[in-house]
Design a protein around this motif. Structure first.
Motif, PDB file in Angstrom:
ATOM      1  N   PRO A 112       0.832  -1.231   0.024  1.00 34.53           N
ATOM      2  CA  PRO A 112       0.045   0.038  -0.002  1.00 34.53           C
ATOM      3  C   PRO A 112       1.010   1.238  -0.081  1.00 34.53           C
ATOM      4  CG  PRO A 112      -0.324  -1.158   1.977  1.00 34.53           C
ATOM      5  CD  PRO A 112       0.565  -2.055   1.166  1.00 34.53           C
ATOM      6  N   GLU A 113       0.325   2.418  -0.567  1.00 35.66           N
ATOM      7  CA  GLU A 113       0.861   3.613  -0.888  1.00 35.66           C
ATOM      8  C   GLU A 113       1.614   4.175   0.614  1.00 35.66           C
ATOM      9  OE1 GLU A 113      -2.788   3.593  -3.409  1.00 35.66           O
ATOM     10  OE2 GLU A 113      -1.796   2.577  -1.641  1.00 35.66           O
ATOM     11  N   ARG A 114       1.112   4.006   1.426  1.00 34.11           N
ATOM     12  CA  ARG A 114       1.592   4.884   2.942  1.00 34.11           C
ATOM     13  C   ARG A 114       2.860   4.099   3.610  1.00 34.11           C
ATOM     14  NH1 ARG A 114      -1.175   6.298   8.621  1.00 34.11           N
ATOM     15  NH2 ARG A 114       0.249   7.731   9.345  1.00 34.11           N
ATOM     16  N   MET A 115       2.896   2.597   3.514  1.00 33.71           N
ATOM     17  CA  MET A 115       3.663   2.179   4.305  1.00 33.71           C
ATOM     18  C   MET A 115       4.440   0.841   3.654  1.00 33.71           C
ATOM     19  SD  MET A 115       4.050   3.888   7.365  1.00 33.71           S
ATOM     20  CE  MET A 115       4.981   2.511   8.378  1.00 33.71           C
ATOM     21  N   GLY A 116       3.742   0.625   2.489  1.00 30.95           N
ATOM     22  CA  GLY A 116       4.344  -0.452   1.750  1.00 30.95           C
ATOM     23  C   GLY A 116       3.821  -1.846   2.419  1.00 30.95           C
ATOM     24  N   LEU A 117       4.450  -2.951   2.008  1.00 32.28           N
ATOM     25  CA  LEU A 117       4.415  -4.251   2.585  1.00 32.28           C
ATOM     26  C   LEU A 117       4.434  -4.453   3.901  1.00 32.28           C
ATOM     27  CD1 LEU A 117       5.397  -6.408  -0.529  1.00 32.28           C
ATOM     28  CD2 LEU A 117       2.959  -5.998   0.059  1.00 32.28           C
ATOM     29  N   SER A 118       3.651  -5.243   4.870  1.00 31.89           N
ATOM     30  CA  SER A 118       4.004  -5.690   6.010  1.00 31.89           C
ATOM     31  C   SER A 118       4.969  -6.930   6.033  1.00 31.89           C
ATOM     32  CB  SER A 118       2.734  -6.217   6.942  1.00 31.89           C
ATOM     33  OG  SER A 118       2.304  -7.179   6.371  1.00 31.89           O
ATOM     34  N   ASN A 119       5.795  -6.846   7.084  1.00 32.31           N
ATOM     35  CA  ASN A 119       6.661  -7.955   7.326  1.00 32.31           C
ATOM     36  C   ASN A 119       6.017  -9.145   7.053  1.00 32.31           C
ATOM     37  OD1 ASN A 119       8.828  -6.312   7.812  1.00 32.31           O
ATOM     38  ND2 ASN A 119       8.689  -6.241  10.205  1.00 32.31           N
ATOM     39  N   ASP A 120       4.932  -9.422   7.510  1.00 28.78           N
ATOM     40  CA  ASP A 120       4.061 -10.710   6.955  1.00 28.78           C
ATOM     41  C   ASP A 120       3.732 -10.990   5.784  1.00 28.78           C
ATOM     42  OD1 ASP A 120       3.914 -11.182   9.969  1.00 28.78           O
ATOM     43  OD2 ASP A 120       1.988 -10.469  10.071  1.00 28.78           O
ATOM     44  N   ASP A 121       3.589  -9.899   5.008  1.00 29.89           N
ATOM     45  CA  ASP A 121       3.605  -9.979   3.561  1.00 29.89           C
ATOM     46  C   ASP A 121       4.703 -10.335   2.886  1.00 29.89           C
ATOM     47  OD1 ASP A 121       0.734  -8.800   3.657  1.00 29.89           O
ATOM     48  OD2 ASP A 121       1.464  -6.960   3.510  1.00 29.89           O
ATOM     49  N   VAL A 122       5.677  -9.700   3.353  1.00 33.09           N
ATOM     50  CA  VAL A 122       7.094 -10.218   2.828  1.00 33.09           C
ATOM     51  C   VAL A 122       7.476 -11.395   3.228  1.00 33.09           C
ATOM     52  CG1 VAL A 122       9.683  -9.589   2.874  1.00 33.09           C
ATOM     53  CG2 VAL A 122       7.846  -7.627   2.707  1.00 33.09           C
ATOM     54  N   GLY A 123       7.127 -11.984   4.183  1.00 30.92           N
ATOM     55  CA  GLY A 123       7.416 -13.450   4.726  1.00 30.92           C
ATOM     56  C   GLY A 123       6.680 -14.470   3.759  1.00 30.92           C
ATOM     57  N   LEU A 124       5.628 -14.030   3.006  1.00 33.29           N
ATOM     58  CA  LEU A 124       4.975 -14.879   2.251  1.00 33.29           C
ATOM     59  C   LEU A 124       5.824 -14.968   1.022  1.00 33.29           C
ATOM     60  CD1 LEU A 124       1.236 -13.952   2.739  1.00 33.29           C
ATOM     61  CD2 LEU A 124       2.379 -15.938   3.616  1.00 33.29           C
ATOM     62  N   ALA A 125       6.749 -14.159   0.504  1.00 32.51           N
ATOM     63  CA  ALA A 125       7.525 -14.206  -0.627  1.00 32.51           C
ATOM     64  C   ALA A 125       8.579 -15.133  -0.804  1.00 32.51           C
ATOM     65  CB  ALA A 125       7.655 -12.768  -1.149  1.00 32.51           C
ATOM     66  N   ASP A 126       9.006 -15.584  -1.867  1.00 30.42           N
ATOM     67  CA  ASP A 126      10.273 -16.292  -1.857  1.00 30.42           C
ATOM     68  C   ASP A 126      11.513 -15.489  -2.199  1.00 30.42           C
ATOM     69  OD1 ASP A 126       8.922 -19.095  -2.585  1.00 30.42           O
ATOM     70  OD2 ASP A 126       7.878 -18.055  -4.034  1.00 30.42           O
ATOM     71  N   ALA A 127      11.191 -14.343  -2.638  1.00 29.40           N
ATOM     72  CA  ALA A 127      12.398 -13.523  -2.942  1.00 29.40           C
ATOM     73  C   ALA A 127      12.058 -12.068  -2.708  1.00 29.40           C
ATOM     74  CB  ALA A 127      13.212 -13.706  -4.170  1.00 29.40           C
ATOM     75  N   VAL A 128      12.972 -11.293  -2.713  1.00 25.32           N
ATOM     76  CA  VAL A 128      12.660  -9.586  -2.674  1.00 25.32           C
ATOM     77  C   VAL A 128      13.142  -8.962  -3.717  1.00 25.32           C
ATOM     78  CG1 VAL A 128      13.160  -7.724  -1.135  1.00 25.32           C
ATOM     79  CG2 VAL A 128      12.584  -9.587  -0.118  1.00 25.32           C
ATOM     80  N   ILE A 129      12.615  -7.988  -4.356  1.00 30.34           N
ATOM     81  CA  ILE A 129      13.011  -6.977  -5.403  1.00 30.34           C
ATOM     82  C   ILE A 129      13.053  -5.830  -4.508  1.00 30.34           C
ATOM     83  CG2 ILE A 129      12.695  -5.805  -7.462  1.00 30.34           C
ATOM     84  CD1 ILE A 129      10.864  -8.140  -8.342  1.00 30.34           C
ATOM     85  N   SER A 130      14.328  -4.935  -4.710  1.00 30.84           N
ATOM     86  CA  SER A 130      14.799  -3.614  -4.150  1.00 30.84           C
ATOM     87  C   SER A 130      15.290  -2.918  -5.069  1.00 30.84           C
ATOM     88  CB  SER A 130      15.460  -3.739  -2.885  1.00 30.84           C
ATOM     89  OG  SER A 130      15.579  -2.454  -2.279  1.00 30.84           O
ATOM     90  N   PHE A 131      14.836  -1.520  -5.164  1.00 30.63           N
ATOM     91  CA  PHE A 131      15.314  -0.709  -6.497  1.00 30.63           C
ATOM     92  C   PHE A 131      16.678   0.091  -5.846  1.00 30.63           C
ATOM     93  CE2 PHE A 131      10.591  -1.104  -6.872  1.00 30.63           C
ATOM     94  CZ  PHE A 131      10.603  -1.862  -7.810  1.00 30.63           C
ATOM     95  N   PRO A 132      17.692   0.170  -6.802  1.00 31.58           N
ATOM     96  CA  PRO A 132      18.684   0.913  -6.331  1.00 31.58           C
ATOM     97  C   PRO A 132      18.564   2.619  -6.475  1.00 31.58           C
ATOM     98  CG  PRO A 132      18.896   0.304  -8.798  1.00 31.58           C
ATOM     99  CD  PRO A 132      17.775  -0.318  -8.118  1.00 31.58           C
TER     100      PRO A 132
END
Length: 260
Positions: A112-132
């Motif tokens: 979501p726009e204000r805070m982004g994914l929660s830690n629990d949301d990220v915990g459901l993913a296999d990998a993370v995409i981050s931008f430089p």
């Protein structure tokens, strides 16, 4: 596919749809939009990407939205203290392409726009995409995040070539036309006294010719520059219209390019 988790504004969903369709992504999933779905404002903000919005599917939880997928990525600008593979967007796009070509279904979670994914949301993913991005200002809005991932994806599947190419290209200049232009230019420069003193003339002529050679001139370039010199000559002499040529070169119509 793009999975928007608890998006807050219909306009942002519309802009995400626009970014998706720009780069060939058509499958959108929405998890618990704050103001419900469908919502007024999304279609206008999509700027014509209504087909993405019309095909969007609605889910109550992230778990439901990813249940049929084989690999899931989470986008975040923050380190979450979770041991997962981290990818830049281009690296993730390369892996996603390999997976989809092998028949896997892949999704990317956007928070979501204000805070982004929660830690629990990220915990459901296999990998993370981050931008430089600039570490002193790392906040990226929702549609920008979708656009960055989509752009890297489309670069791979499209070959990454610029979509616009010249439609009319003049061929490289023939040596006889280029040498004739050199002779004409140098005669006129001699007439003005530019190529002086005499002992320096050979070096000056050589330097001038090397300048033109570095430009890799086309047939149209030679004709254009010959016309420029002719216009300057007639203007200096106070004679005929600047559009008339002095000492015209016989024109080989078959070798001329189309005017730019």
């Amino acid at each position: 596919m793009v999975i928007l988790v608890r998006p807050q504004l219909a306009e942002n969903i519309g802009m995400c749809a626009r970014a998706m369709l720009n780069f060939g992504l058509t499958e959108m999933r929405l998890v618990a939009p704050r103001d419900g779905w469908p919502k007024k404002g999304a279609r206008q903000a999509s700027s014509g990407a209504a087909s993405v919005l019309d095909g969007a599917t609605l889910f109550e939880t992230v778990q439901e939205a990813i249940a049929d997928l084989n690999r899931v990525y989470a986008t975040t600008a923050r380190e979450r203290g979770q041991t997962k593979p981290f990818f830049a967007a281009d690296e993730a796009a390369a892996e996603m392409r390999t997976l989809t070509e092998g028949g896997s279904r892949v999704g990317v979670l956007f928070g979501p726009e204000r805070m982004g994914l929660s830690n629990d949301d990220v915990g459901l993913a296999d990998a993370v995409i981050s931008f430089p991005v600039n570490p002193e200002f790392s906040s990226i809005n929702l549609a920008q995040s979708v656009l960055l991932v989509g752009y890297e994806w489309w670069k791979l599947v499209s070959g990454g070539r610029a979509p616009i190419a010249p439609t009319r290209v003049s061929p490289p200049a023939e040596r006889r036309h280029l040498l004739s232009f050199f002779d004409y230019l140098e005669r006129e420069l001699d007439a003005t006294g530019f190529l002086t003193p005499a002992e320096k003339r050979p070096l000056m002529v050589r330097n001038l010719r090397n300048i033109w050679h570095r430009l890799a001139m086309t047939e149209q370039d030679v004709q254009t520059m010959r016309g420029v010199v002719a216009a300057l000559v007639t203007g200096r002499r106070g004679g005929r219209s600047g559009r008339e040529r002095q000492d015209p070169e016989p024109r080989d119509e078959s070798s001329e390019g189309s005017p730019d």
